[in-house]
Design a protein around this motif. Structure first.
Motif: not given
Lengths: 254, 309
Positions: A116, A118-120
């Motif tokens: 991921x 795109x995830x923080x």
């Protein structure tokens, strides 16, 4: 699957570099739940053997069987997911990551979150608790937010063990866990290995014979890439061939 | 402190076109994105891509061709061109990531030269003359952005977006694995990962961002040339990143700004720009190992530590 008596077996494994056989025709049987040591003079092929078992190197001959399954053709990463994890001779931590992040990387293995982009980072804070538990287990709670570059050598080794434990491996392979360590660090690491051996099978390559005698149930002695003998510490240490091999090794080194 | 710096930066960026020639500012912004894309690979994965210009230049031509022939809105053309570069990045990555260090650099270099040759020979690129007359179509098909100052704000917004993407990737679960690969690849593999797959995705993202910069640059100037694909640009971005500070988010931006401004100032002296670059590179390697931003950060940390005592 019926649990076989041996967690890890090698049948006739060998590895050739050019014309030189670093390891030749080695049979190993590591009993489930035991601590098994591999010793031998310098250049006996211990590390090569170790790298073959973890598939860091591909064997030229022979078979490696983990829990009854032939893993001879698998990659290192696949072997790790099948429950066999290793440590490295030279401490292998992620130097610019914190202790917590080091362990969390391993926890991300097979977690799916690793892709991921795109995830923080917050999204994997759920792994922090488990990472903290592992750090506590090896006595590194206080070092949670220090980068591994800031840790002492002994603590780096402990961190590496915590990282390896994060995979919850059934079989752990430790490559010279006390190599290069000062006396004051050896005892805690030995105690730590004994602690984490509960419910696990451990294969350990080790130079320090007092650590070997302290920990191991069985010992395999390698010489010139082949198995010289196998037995308990008492059997091995009183065997004349072993003594000669070690003396020979010392002579060669001198 | 950090928020104050960001606010000052934002104010400067917004006011800048009233004091500085907008095209120069936009050039800097394009290279800020380009350097950030390069730094994503070298600074966070440890991959030295010595062919980053192929992603920049290819995308410039693709965006130009789309805008010249279709007249679709500008943001779609830029996105499409960036995707083409991303695809090229994935392909180059697929071939190159099994190698590391100098071999990886040489493979990427070879690909870049190949792309250069293809673009030189292609009909649509205009060969050595380059592609001229790329129009600035309307944003979202309706907003007129042909005025330089208006267009600057569009480029600024795109830059903020691109930098945010880099920030997001670096501070993501994926980014954590990338940093682990940079620090110790065999260890990552021994933990059950396939590092080469992570590197391919990182290259795809990096190439996409470089392509984004190239497409943007083509719309800024209204033309695309072979210079954008040349190996000197691949080299220049290394200098920008090292000068600014490898593996820091702001370093490559500062480095890009310094190099572009310097090139602009020294352009009148011809070859002097190159000589100055060479001297800067030597000085950075000798005295500024961590780059301008990296050294400044280290200085602040030292001062804080002293105050703490």
């Amino acid at each position: 699957m019926a649990q076989s008596e041996f967690a890890l077996e090698a049948k006739g494994i060998g590895r050739r570099f050019g014309d030189f056989w670093a390891v030749k025709d080695v049979d190993l049987q590591i009993r489930r739940g035991s601590i098994h040591a591999m010793i031998g003079p310098n250049g006996a092929g211990k590390t090569t053997c170790f790298n073959l078992l973890t598939k860091t190197l591909q064997p030229s001959t022979g078979q490696i069987i983990l829990n009854g399954e032939d893993i001879s053709k698998l990659r290192t990463s696949d072997v790790a997911r099948k429950g066999m994890a290793r440590s490295f001779q030279i401490s292998a931590t992620f130097t610019e990551l914190t202790a917590l992040e080091n362990v969390r990387v391993a926890l991300q293995s097979g977690h799916g979150s690793a892709w991921r982009f795109w995830s923080p980072i917050r999204s994997i804070y759920s792994l922090n608790q488990r990472a903290e538990e592992l750090l506590e287990q090896v006595g590194l709670s206080a070092a949670r937010d220090m980068t591994s570059a800031e840790l002492s050598y002994g603590k780096k080794r402990a961190l590496e063990i915590a990282t390896t434990l994060a995979l919850e491996p059934e079989v752990m392979l430790l490559d010279e866990p006390t190599a290069g360590m000062g006396h004051e660090d050896i005892e805690p690491i030995t105690a730590l290995i004994r602690k984490v051996s509960a419910g696990r099978t451990i294969l350990i390559v080790e130079h320090n014979l007092s650590v070997v005698s302290d920990l191991s149930d069985r010992i395999t002695v390698l010489q010139a890439g082949q198995v010289l003998m196998e037995g308990t510490y008492a059997e091995v240490s009183s065997d004349e061939r072993v003594i000669a091999a070690y003396m020979g090794g010392v002579d060669d080194a001198a | 402190m950090r928020i104050a710096l960001i606010l000052i930066g934002a104010a400067l960026a917004l006011a800048a076109p009233f004091f500085v020639y907008p095209v120069l500012l936009m050039t800097i912004l394009c290279f800020v994105i380009f350097a950030a894309s390069f730094n994503l690979l070298l600074g966070y994965v440890g991959l030295l891509c010595f062919g980053q210009a192929m992603f920049l230049g290819l995308s410039a031509y693709i965006a130009g061709q789309i805008l010249k022939t279709t007249g679709i809105s500008i943001e779609l053309a830029i996105m499409a061109a960036a995707l083409v570069s991303a695809a090229l990045g994935a392909f180059v990555g697929f071939v190159a990531v099994r190698r590391s260090g100098i071999q990886f650099a040489m493979i990427t270099f070879a690909f870049a030269q190949f792309v250069y040759f293809l673009l030189l020979q292609s009909e649509f690129t205009g060969g050595e003359d380059g592609m001229q007359g790329i129009p600035r179509t309307h944003l979202f098909g309706i907003i007129d952005i042909s005025d330089s100052r208006t267009f600057y704000y569009f480029v600024l917004a795109m830059t903020v977006l691109a930098i945010f993407v880099v920030y997001r990737v670096v501070h993501s679960p994926f980014g954590e694995i990338l940093k682990a690969i940079r620090d110790n690849e065999p260890r990552v593999e021994s933990l059950g990962f396939r590092p080469e797959r992570f590197k391919i995705l990182a290259m795809t993202i990096s190439a996409g961002l470089a392509g984004f910069a190239g497409a943007l640059k083509a719309t800024v100037f209204g033309f695309a040339t072979l210079t954008d694909v040349s190996w000197t640009v691949s080299g220049e971005v290394i200098l920008m990143t090292l000068l600014g500070g490898l593996g820091t988010l702001t370093g490559p931006m500062v480095g890009a700004g310094i190099i572009i401004l310097m090139n602009d100032e020294l352009a009148q002296f011809g070859e002097w720009a190159l000589i100055a670059q060479g001297i800067i590179l030597i000085l950075v390697i000798l005295f500024l190992r961590r780059g301008v931003v990296g050294e400044a950060g280290a200085l602040v940390r030292r001062m804080k530590a002293r105050r703490a005592k």
